[in-house]
Design a protein around this motif. Structure first.
Motif, PDB file in Angstrom:
ATOM      1  N   HIS A 167       0.826  -1.216   0.000  1.00  0.00           N
ATOM      2  CA  HIS A 167       0.000   0.000   0.000  1.00  0.00           C
ATOM      3  C   HIS A 167       0.858   1.263   0.000  1.00  0.00           C
ATOM      4  CE1 HIS A 167      -4.304  -1.104  -0.010  1.00  0.00           C
ATOM      5  NE2 HIS A 167      -3.799  -2.295   0.245  1.00  0.00           N
ATOM      6  N   HIS A 168       2.118   1.193   0.466  1.00  0.00           N
ATOM      7  CA  HIS A 168       3.022   2.330   0.236  1.00  0.00           C
ATOM      8  C   HIS A 168       3.203   2.553  -1.270  1.00  0.00           C
ATOM      9  CE1 HIS A 168       4.273   3.811   4.083  1.00  0.00           C
ATOM     10  NE2 HIS A 168       4.788   2.671   4.503  1.00  0.00           N
ATOM     11  N   THR A 171       0.174   4.517  -2.509  1.00  0.00           N
ATOM     12  CA  THR A 171       0.271   5.936  -2.119  1.00  0.00           C
ATOM     13  C   THR A 171       1.321   6.643  -2.967  1.00  0.00           C
ATOM     14  OG1 THR A 171      -0.488   5.470   0.130  1.00  0.00           O
ATOM     15  CG2 THR A 171       0.784   7.497  -0.184  1.00  0.00           C
ATOM     16  N   SER A 175      -1.688   9.706  -4.283  1.00  0.00           N
ATOM     17  CA  SER A 175      -1.615  10.962  -3.511  1.00  0.00           C
ATOM     18  C   SER A 175      -0.179  11.401  -3.266  1.00  0.00           C
ATOM     19  CB  SER A 175      -2.313  10.782  -2.161  1.00  0.00           C
ATOM     20  OG  SER A 175      -1.645   9.789  -1.390  1.00  0.00           O
ATOM     21  N   ASN A 187       0.172   8.895   5.463  1.00  0.00           N
ATOM     22  CA  ASN A 187       0.812   7.931   4.571  1.00  0.00           C
ATOM     23  C   ASN A 187       0.986   6.601   5.312  1.00  0.00           C
ATOM     24  OD1 ASN A 187       2.894   6.425   3.242  1.00  0.00           O
ATOM     25  ND2 ASN A 187       3.572   8.275   2.166  1.00  0.00           N
ATOM     26  N   SER A 190      -2.370   4.929   5.981  1.00  0.00           N
ATOM     27  CA  SER A 190      -2.951   4.285   4.798  1.00  0.00           C
ATOM     28  C   SER A 190      -2.360   2.891   4.603  1.00  0.00           C
ATOM     29  CB  SER A 190      -2.720   5.148   3.554  1.00  0.00           C
ATOM     30  OG  SER A 190      -3.582   4.723   2.520  1.00  0.00           O
ATOM     31  N   ASN A 310      -7.727   8.441  -0.599  1.00  0.00           N
ATOM     32  CA  ASN A 310      -6.267   8.474  -0.764  1.00  0.00           C
ATOM     33  C   ASN A 310      -5.856   8.479  -2.233  1.00  0.00           C
ATOM     34  OD1 ASN A 310      -3.495   8.429  -0.031  1.00  0.00           O
ATOM     35  ND2 ASN A 310      -3.460   6.206  -0.260  1.00  0.00           N
ATOM     36  N   THR A 311      -6.555   7.716  -3.064  1.00  0.00           N
ATOM     37  CA  THR A 311      -6.116   7.602  -4.461  1.00  0.00           C
ATOM     38  C   THR A 311      -6.707   8.673  -5.373  1.00  0.00           C
ATOM     39  OG1 THR A 311      -7.888   6.001  -4.914  1.00  0.00           O
ATOM     40  CG2 THR A 311      -5.714   5.103  -4.331  1.00  0.00           C
TER      41      THR A 311
END
Ligand code: ASN
Ligand code: ZN
Length: 356
Positions: A167-168, A171, A175, A187, A190, A310-311
């Motif tokens: 998931h990093h 991100t 975003s 960050n 998330s 976030n996206t």
């Protein structure tokens, strides 16, 4: 040689014997999952052997190979041992199982393909450095490195940690929340949300939902911890002794792995609700108050709202106040203006001292 996609059997360290997608090339099996992702370095999702190259200048090495399609021994890697025998392969099994579940949760729950949304393949390199107590996403290769663990951890390839690192990558591709101050905490949060939802996806049996009958553990890194204490407690971040439970003006000064705490707790409330009359750890201590009583909307909806924000909404400088407003917008777009989901977002943020 023709490439043939096959299903092998892996002895993982944390999830028992698991089915893993591999590739048969001639008479050799490769840890390459060509059923997930396209393009990228390997044309599919791969697990490679960093073979103790240093964390400061890691070499991802080459794809894991084996003469049979049975991999790993399910045991913690013995420091200094072979990275390619059954014991050495276990780190690769852990990584591929985590990767497969992360990919599937993104695709089947969120409608999102791989890290960039365009289904571009990536890879995970295991056995980075020596007795390395960390794991990380590397923006240059858009790949991930996983340590064997040393004094604090066992192999860092638990499902929630692999999901966190992947998931990093999301991100990074969307975003691109700056990795310091409040945006850095978001960050990190998330990635904790993504990691916890990936674990929930696996617990639910890969059914396309992140609502397991057994519930979540709501902590990061339970399995990898040698001490028995997880890294982070999403339901009550202060249990780690460092993270606050609520937003304050000084939050921006903290390490990003602590300033993530309030948003993690917001997500916990959004999904599970809070009960101001309960005295359990799950609900107590918001500053000196109880959080507002609220009804949760469940993992599936909470994850979809967070991921959309976030996206599609956040920018690199989004802070907690901005995140709250954009989460409300995301909930309104998905579930309607005035929906109970949008109201739940407001209450969950109010419970961590952001907005009303
Ligand atoms: N494991 C850590 C993380 O992904 C590495 C770091 O500090 N960036 O958050
Ligand atoms: Zn992280």
């Amino acid at each position: 040689d023709a490439l043939q996609s096959v299903v092998g059997s892996g002895k993982s360290q944390y999830n028992g014997t698991v089915p893993i997608n591999t590739t048969l090339v001639g008479s050799t099996y490769q840890m390459l999952d060509s059923t997930r992702g396209v393009g990228g370095k390997y044309g599919g999702m791969a697990i490679t052997n960093a073979n103790h190259s240093p964390e400061s200048n890691p070499n991802p090495g080459t794809i894991y190979t084996n003469s049979t399609n049975t991999w790993g021994d399910g045991q913690q890697y013995i420091n200094g041992g072979s990275t390619t025998n059954a014991n050495g392969q276990t780190a690769a099994v852990n990584a591929l199982w985590g990767l497969m579940n992360t990919y599937d949760a993104m695709k089947n729950v969120l409608g999102w393909q791989s890290l960039d949304g365009n289904n571009t393949s990536t890879y995970i390199a295991v056995h980075v450095d020596n007795q390395y107590d960390n794991a990380f996403f590397e923006p240059g290769c858009k790949c991930m490195y996983i340590g064997d663990g040393g004094t604090s951890f066992y192999n860092l390839g638990s499902i929630d940690v692999i999901g966190h690192e992947m998931h990093h990558g999301v991100t990074d591709a969307t975003s691109n929340l700056t990795y310091s101050g409040e945006s850095g905490g978001l960050n990190e949060s998330s990635s904790d949300i993504g990691g916890e939802m990936t674990e929930a996806y696996a617990r639910a049996g890969g059914t396309g939902s992140v609502i397991p009958a057994t519930g979540n553990d709501w902590v990061m890194g339970r399995e990898i911890s040698r001490s028995g204490s997880p890294l982070r407690y999403m339901y009550k971040p202060s249990k780690d002794g460092q993270s606050p439970n609520a937003w304050s003006t000084s939050l921006k000064n903290l390490n990003v792995h602590y300033s993530s705490g309030p948003n993690n707790r917001m997500f916990y409330f959004l999904s599970q609700g809070s009960n101001s009359s309960s005295s359990s750890d799950y609900y107590s201590q918001y500053l000196n108050q109880q959080p507002l009583a609220m009804t949760g909307i469940g993992n599936d909806k909470a994850f979809r709202i967070w991921f959309r924000a976030n996206t599609q909404k956040f920018t690199s400088s989004t802070n907690y106040a901005d995140a709250r407003n954009k989460m409300v917008t995301a909930a309104e777009e998905l579930y309607g203006v005035g929906s109970k989901e949008a109201t739940a977002v407001k209450r969950a943020y109010a419970a961590i001292n952001v907005g009303t």
